[in-house]
Design an enzyme around this catalytic site. Structure first.
Site, PDB file in Angstrom:
ATOM      1  N   ASN A   1     147.968  59.732  23.635  1.00  0.00           N
ATOM      2  CA  ASN A   1     148.764  60.289  22.343  1.00  0.00           C
ATOM      3  C   ASN A   1     147.705  60.764  21.353  1.00  0.00           C
ATOM      4  O   ASN A   1     146.563  60.889  21.650  1.00  0.00           O
ATOM      5  CB  ASN A   1     149.132  58.887  21.490  1.00  0.00           C
TER       6      ASN A   1
ATOM      7  N   HIS B   1     138.960  42.978  27.568  1.00  0.00           N
ATOM      8  CA  HIS B   1     138.545  43.746  26.377  1.00  0.00           C
ATOM      9  C   HIS B   1     137.954  42.920  25.137  1.00  0.00           C
ATOM     10  O   HIS B   1     138.368  41.380  25.200  1.00  0.00           O
ATOM     11  CB  HIS B   1     139.850  44.417  25.828  1.00  0.00           C
TER      12      HIS B   1
ATOM     13  N   HIS C   1     147.929  46.155  32.683  1.00  0.00           N
ATOM     14  CA  HIS C   1     146.649  45.590  33.406  1.00  0.00           C
ATOM     15  C   HIS C   1     146.841  44.613  34.502  1.00  0.00           C
ATOM     16  O   HIS C   1     147.479  43.397  34.002  1.00  0.00           O
ATOM     17  CB  HIS C   1     145.565  45.108  32.486  1.00  0.00           C
TER      18      HIS C   1
ATOM     19  N   MET D   1     139.336  51.503  22.969  1.00  0.00           N
ATOM     20  CA  MET D   1     138.944  50.321  22.541  1.00  0.00           C
ATOM     21  C   MET D   1     138.171  49.451  23.969  1.00  0.00           C
ATOM     22  O   MET D   1     137.981  48.333  24.052  1.00  0.00           O
ATOM     23  CB  MET D   1     139.843  49.571  22.400  1.00  0.00           C
ATOM     24  N   SER D   2     137.414  50.500  24.798  1.00  0.00           N
ATOM     25  CA  SER D   2     136.995  49.857  25.959  1.00  0.00           C
ATOM     26  C   SER D   2     135.729  50.782  26.356  1.00  0.00           C
ATOM     27  O   SER D   2     135.238  51.353  25.687  1.00  0.00           O
ATOM     28  CB  SER D   2     137.891  49.714  27.083  1.00  0.00           C
TER      29      SER D   2
ATOM     30  N   SER E   1     144.487  51.449  31.139  1.00  0.00           N
ATOM     31  CA  SER E   1     145.950  51.012  31.060  1.00  0.00           C
ATOM     32  C   SER E   1     146.611  52.176  31.724  1.00  0.00           C
ATOM     33  O   SER E   1     146.493  53.515  31.475  1.00  0.00           O
ATOM     34  CB  SER E   1     146.179  51.231  29.638  1.00  0.00           C
TER      35      SER E   1
ATOM     36  N   HIS F   1     151.873  51.150  21.999  1.00  0.00           N
ATOM     37  CA  HIS F   1     151.326  50.702  23.172  1.00  0.00           C
ATOM     38  C   HIS F   1     152.357  51.224  24.575  1.00  0.00           C
ATOM     39  O   HIS F   1     151.713  51.680  25.380  1.00  0.00           O
ATOM     40  CB  HIS F   1     150.911  49.295  23.417  1.00  0.00           C
TER      41      HIS F   1
ATOM     42  N   TYR G   1     138.978  42.803  22.275  1.00  0.00           N
ATOM     43  CA  TYR G   1     139.997  42.540  21.529  1.00  0.00           C
ATOM     44  C   TYR G   1     140.645  41.330  21.822  1.00  0.00           C
ATOM     45  O   TYR G   1     141.710  40.766  20.992  1.00  0.00           O
ATOM     46  CB  TYR G   1     141.082  43.842  21.014  1.00  0.00           C
ATOM     47  N   GLU G   2     140.530  41.012  23.099  1.00  0.00           N
ATOM     48  CA  GLU G   2     141.185  39.859  23.719  1.00  0.00           C
ATOM     49  C   GLU G   2     140.359  38.466  23.029  1.00  0.00           C
ATOM     50  O   GLU G   2     140.835  37.399  23.468  1.00  0.00           O
ATOM     51  CB  GLU G   2     141.076  39.980  25.236  1.00  0.00           C
TER      52      GLU G   2
ATOM     53  N   ALA H   1     142.659  54.733  28.852  1.00  0.00           N
ATOM     54  CA  ALA H   1     143.565  55.498  27.812  1.00  0.00           C
ATOM     55  C   ALA H   1     143.066  55.612  26.588  1.00  0.00           C
ATOM     56  O   ALA H   1     142.376  54.711  25.993  1.00  0.00           O
ATOM     57  CB  ALA H   1     144.820  54.722  27.787  1.00  0.00           C
TER      58      ALA H   1
HETATM   59  N1  HPA Z   1     143.637  54.601  19.590  1.00  0.00           N
HETATM   60  C1  HPA Z   1     142.665  53.792  20.369  1.00  0.00           C
HETATM   61  N2  HPA Z   1     142.947  53.278  21.599  1.00  0.00           N
HETATM   62  C2  HPA Z   1     143.661  53.906  22.093  1.00  0.00           C
HETATM   63  C3  HPA Z   1     144.765  54.786  21.714  1.00  0.00           C
HETATM   64  C4  HPA Z   1     144.346  55.228  20.291  1.00  0.00           C
HETATM   65  O1  HPA Z   1     144.981  56.178  19.459  1.00  0.00           O
HETATM   66  N3  HPA Z   1     145.675  55.458  22.693  1.00  0.00           N
HETATM   67  C5  HPA Z   1     145.243  54.788  23.727  1.00  0.00           C
HETATM   68  N4  HPA Z   1     144.425  53.824  23.637  1.00  0.00           N
END
Ligand code: HPA
Length: 279
Positions: A238, A87, A65, A214-215, A34, A250, A89-90, A117
């Site tokens: 973050n 992903h 993406h 998440m990847s 991302s 996001h 989650y998709e 990310a």
């Molecule tokens: N958690 C999970 N996935 C992420 C985060 C997060 O804080 N930041 C960017 N991708």
């Protein structure tokens, strides 16, 4: 029964990709996470192929993406890069999340470079930091190698050193030469798509996670099972939930990664150049 995302399917996809990109064999396959897709524009003599035109690839759905395969040269070396990924989650199975790695391998890449990310958990990992992935925690509750063994796969791949120590050393040396601060840590993969609660972040810290996303992990597991050398880099977007009292959005993740992308791009270019010399 053959898997729609297995070795044979990857060979078919690679054959279709080769018709577009020509016969140049990529040394490195790169997945851009991302906000990190900008590296694709550093690729020279680039041939772009939208995911929708790669047999076996569904369309990428996540904002940030682009969903494009880019083939060409980076620092004088043949590469194939994917701006975007699939992903879990998709709703995708882990086998599809890892399928692009099989395709890059079928194109000839022996090194897999993953980027993503991530949320920083360890206190010193703050927004904008780059973290070399030293190890991972597969907390996705699944594994892309479940099911029949694919041709060329190991059934029980060793995971004592999934992230190649030689490649990590090259990344550290390049960062030092460029004056880019990099950290190193353990990446935990959760299924998502909700971000973590403060309690989950405390739990992850206790489990040994330094960053969370998440990847990447399904891709790395498959890359190891087929014998690729792996390097990985997280862009810390973050502080994971509530470590700094701010909501995780996001849009902010994309904003931070896009702003720290230039250091990331310089580092990857130098890394690839160094591979040329090492070979
Ligand atoms: N958690 C999970 N996935 C992420 C985060 C997060 O804080 N930041 C960017 N991708």
């Amino acid at each position: 029964m053959t898997s729609p995302y297995g070795a044979a399917a990857a060979q078919r996809s690679a054959a279709a990709v080769r018709e577009r990109i020509g016969d140049a064999v990529p040394d490195v396959g790169i997945v851009l996470g991302s906000g990190l897709g900008g590296l694709a524009s550093d690729i020279e003599n680039a041939v772009h192929m939208p995911f929708s035109e790669v047999p076996g690839f569904p369309r990428a759905t996540v904002q940030g993406h682009n969903g494009t395969l880019v083939s060409g040269t980076l620092s004088g070396r043949n590469v194939v890069a994917l701006a975007g990924r699939f992903h879990m989650y998709e709703g995708h199975p882990p086998q599809l999340a890892a399928f692009p790695v099989r395709v890059m391998h079928a194109l000839g890449a022996t090194i897999y470079f993953a980027s993503n990310a991530a949320g920083g958990i360890r206190g010193d990992l703050v927004a904008g930091d780059l973290m070399i992935i030293g190890d991972h925690l597969n907390l996705s509750s699944t594994n892309p190698l479940t099911g029949p063994v694919e041709e060329g796969d190991q059934r029980f791949p060793d995971m004592t050193a999934p992230y190649d120590s030689g490649l990590r050393a090259i990344l550290r040396a390049c960062a030092e030469k460029l004056g880019i601060a990099v950290k190193e840590g353990v990446y935990a993969c959760l299924p998502g798509p909700s971000f973590e609660t403060p309690s989950e972040v405390r739990m992850l810290a206790q489990l040994g996670a330094d960053a969370v996303g998440m990847s990447t992990v399904p891709e790395v597991i498959v890359a190891r099972a087929i014998g690729m050398r792996v390097a990985g880099m997280s862009c810390i977007a973050n502080a994971a939930a509530k470590l700094d009292g701010k909501a995780v959005l996001h849009a902010d993740v994309l904003d931070v990664t896009t702003r720290s992308a230039s250091g990331f791009q310089s580092l990857v270019r130098a890394f690839v150049a160094e591979l040329s010399r090492a070979k």
